[in-house]
Write a protein that holds these residues in place. Sequence first.
Motif, PDB file in Angstrom:
ATOM      1  N   LEU A  11       0.822  -1.212   0.000  1.00 12.74           N
ATOM      2  CA  LEU A  11       0.000   0.000   0.000  1.00 12.74           C
ATOM      3  C   LEU A  11       0.857   1.265   0.000  1.00 12.74           C
ATOM      4  O   LEU A  11       0.447   2.294  -0.542  1.00 12.74           O
ATOM      5  N   GLU A  39      -9.595  -5.433  -0.729  1.00 16.01           N
ATOM      6  CA  GLU A  39     -10.397  -4.496   0.065  1.00 16.01           C
ATOM      7  C   GLU A  39      -9.540  -3.343   0.589  1.00 16.01           C
ATOM      8  O   GLU A  39      -9.967  -2.190   0.588  1.00 16.01           O
ATOM      9  N   MET A  40      -8.337  -3.689   1.028  1.00 15.59           N
ATOM     10  CA  MET A  40      -7.475  -2.621   1.556  1.00 15.59           C
ATOM     11  C   MET A  40      -7.048  -1.662   0.455  1.00 15.59           C
ATOM     12  O   MET A  40      -6.885  -0.463   0.694  1.00 15.59           O
ATOM     13  N   THR A  42      -8.936  -0.891  -2.065  1.00 13.11           N
ATOM     14  CA  THR A  42     -10.103  -0.026  -2.284  1.00 13.11           C
ATOM     15  C   THR A  42     -10.159   1.060  -1.216  1.00 13.11           C
ATOM     16  O   THR A  42     -10.404   2.234  -1.516  1.00 13.11           O
ATOM     17  N   VAL A  43      -9.921   0.653   0.039  1.00 10.78           N
ATOM     18  CA  VAL A  43      -9.947   1.638   1.132  1.00 10.78           C
ATOM     19  C   VAL A  43      -8.857   2.680   0.928  1.00 10.78           C
ATOM     20  O   VAL A  43      -9.077   3.879   1.145  1.00 10.78           O
ATOM     21  N   GLU A  44      -7.704   2.222   0.481  1.00  9.50           N
ATOM     22  CA  GLU A  44      -6.588   3.148   0.210  1.00  9.50           C
ATOM     23  C   GLU A  44      -7.032   4.213  -0.806  1.00  9.50           C
ATOM     24  O   GLU A  44      -6.807   5.408  -0.612  1.00  9.50           O
ATOM     25  N   LEU A  46     -10.083   5.090  -1.521  1.00 13.30           N
ATOM     26  CA  LEU A  46     -11.120   5.936  -0.908  1.00 13.30           C
ATOM     27  C   LEU A  46     -10.497   6.996  -0.013  1.00 13.30           C
ATOM     28  O   LEU A  46     -10.917   8.148   0.000  1.00 13.30           O
ATOM     29  N   LEU A  47      -9.491   6.573   0.747  1.00 19.05           N
ATOM     30  CA  LEU A  47      -8.847   7.512   1.679  1.00 19.05           C
ATOM     31  C   LEU A  47      -8.176   8.656   0.933  1.00 19.05           C
ATOM     32  O   LEU A  47      -8.234   9.811   1.369  1.00 19.05           O
ATOM     33  N   ALA A  50     -10.749  10.966   0.117  1.00 19.57           N
ATOM     34  CA  ALA A  50     -11.654  11.371   1.207  1.00 19.57           C
ATOM     35  C   ALA A  50     -11.221  12.619   1.944  1.00 19.57           C
ATOM     36  O   ALA A  50     -11.897  13.039   2.871  1.00 19.57           O
ATOM     37  N   THR A  51     -10.125  13.214   1.539  1.00 18.57           N
ATOM     38  CA  THR A  51      -9.658  14.406   2.252  1.00 18.57           C
ATOM     39  C   THR A  51     -10.781  15.440   2.304  1.00 18.57           C
ATOM     40  O   THR A  51     -11.298  15.836   1.257  1.00 18.57           O
ATOM     41  N   PRO A  52     -11.168  15.838   3.519  1.00 19.20           N
ATOM     42  CA  PRO A  52     -12.259  16.802   3.603  1.00 19.20           C
ATOM     43  C   PRO A  52     -11.894  18.104   2.897  1.00 19.20           C
ATOM     44  O   PRO A  52     -10.789  18.609   3.077  1.00 19.20           O
TER      45      PRO A  52
END
Lengths: 299, 194
Positions: A11, A39-40, A42-44, A46-47, A50-52
């Motif tokens: 990652l 899955e990890m 995909t989460v990576e 997304l993260l 995902a920065t606000p």
Amino acid sequence: MTNDELLAGYLDRSLSEDQLIELEARRNAEPAFAQEANEMLTVEKLLVLATPVVTPPVDFLSSVESTMAAKVAAGSSAGGFFSGLASSAWTWIAGACVVVVGGYYVATLESLRSESAQPATTPTIISTPSLTTPESSAPADEITKPQIKSNSTSPTPTPVSNPTKSVSTPDPKTAPTSVDMTTKNSDRALEALVKDLQACRASGDHVRCSQIALNVGRAYRMRGSINDAEENFTLALSEAQIARLVQFEIEANGELGVTAQQQGRHSDAKERFSQAVALGQRNGIPTEKWAKALREIEK
Amino acid sequence: MDSSQRHAIVGIMTYTLLSDEELFALVRDREDEQAYRTLYRRYDKRLYAYCLRALGDHELAQDVFQTIAMTVFDKRRSFIDGSFAAWLFTITRNMCLKAIRSRKHNVEFNEEYIAPDETESHSQDFLLKKALKDAIESLPEEFKEALELRYFDDLSYEDIAAALNITVSLAKVRVFRAKKLITKKLSPILDELR
């Protein structure tokens, strides 16, 4: 290497070629690991997305920048040490103590003298307003903090105010240094803003130019230089129009209305306020301040 | 474009090429205003976003941001070597923690600060984002902090380690465990979407 170590490296894109081969082999051999890795991943992804998204109050950030830049520039001047001393709360507190002790000493001498002359006297009152203000006990960093905060919801840039807040109540007679210092700092802040505006115009950043020009205009108006103020508000307006920044266009029109009013050009002022209000209405931006100014001028 | 304008642009470009540490050395040793401005613009939005995330409201974030700007300037002599970003975020973190402690006002991250995103109208994306946000919120504080520094503040593991006063390997472990916990929480949704 454990599965987790391989995954973490994968990652972070820090695996060597051999390790990547090892990872692929394990993914093929262990379906559970393969699923976890997918899955990890995909989460990576997304993260990363995902920065606000924070809409920063640009006028506020710009004001802090100008004030601090002026402070940096002031630090390089010959008077840096003395201005540092003057802006230190402890210097002010120590100065106030000297005044109090000295005053008490003089008062005691005076009372001793008058006692010897006439036994029944009224008590001498020594005025020490600076020591009774709550600000005098505040830590140094709070006292010297620049008071430049602006309303985050409004695009209105606030003119840079004096970065050094004196501890004692300013009394032109007893604390002339404090007043001089404030003026000097505000001069520097204005100089810094003007410099900033020049640099900005060279870079062609119309959004920033409009915003700084508004600040400069307000700073000039505060000093009574209405012509300079008007010139900068006009610049702010044209920059805002180029950048299609309706909020700054409204502000610039409103400010031009105020300067026109100050110069007795009431019809101009009315027109500017009307434009500000109309722009606000068209774009769903609140312009209560300018609507109020318009109502007042129409009266 | 006249020569003074060209000169100004060339000057700005030169500053842009300098590292954070080189710029800060100019601020510290030569009180170089342009260096300060260049450095300030590299970090102002990120720091503000950090403050807002930590404190939960714009007013408080602005107060703390101003204090940080002053502190960085006042303590400039104390920065000798190492990573400027790590030093800056250490100050920022401490100031935010101080503000939280003093005001006892730890507000959760408010959704209103997230700008509306067109993709959110798509229900799957929205659900996933919402689930991700919830999963991040539910992380243990030390994992959450490390993860946010990595993904939201874009810090390297070395800078995260320095800012949190932990080792680099622990910083890596915390970020990885955070991601693993999030994956575990999101796994059913990811399954559904597959």
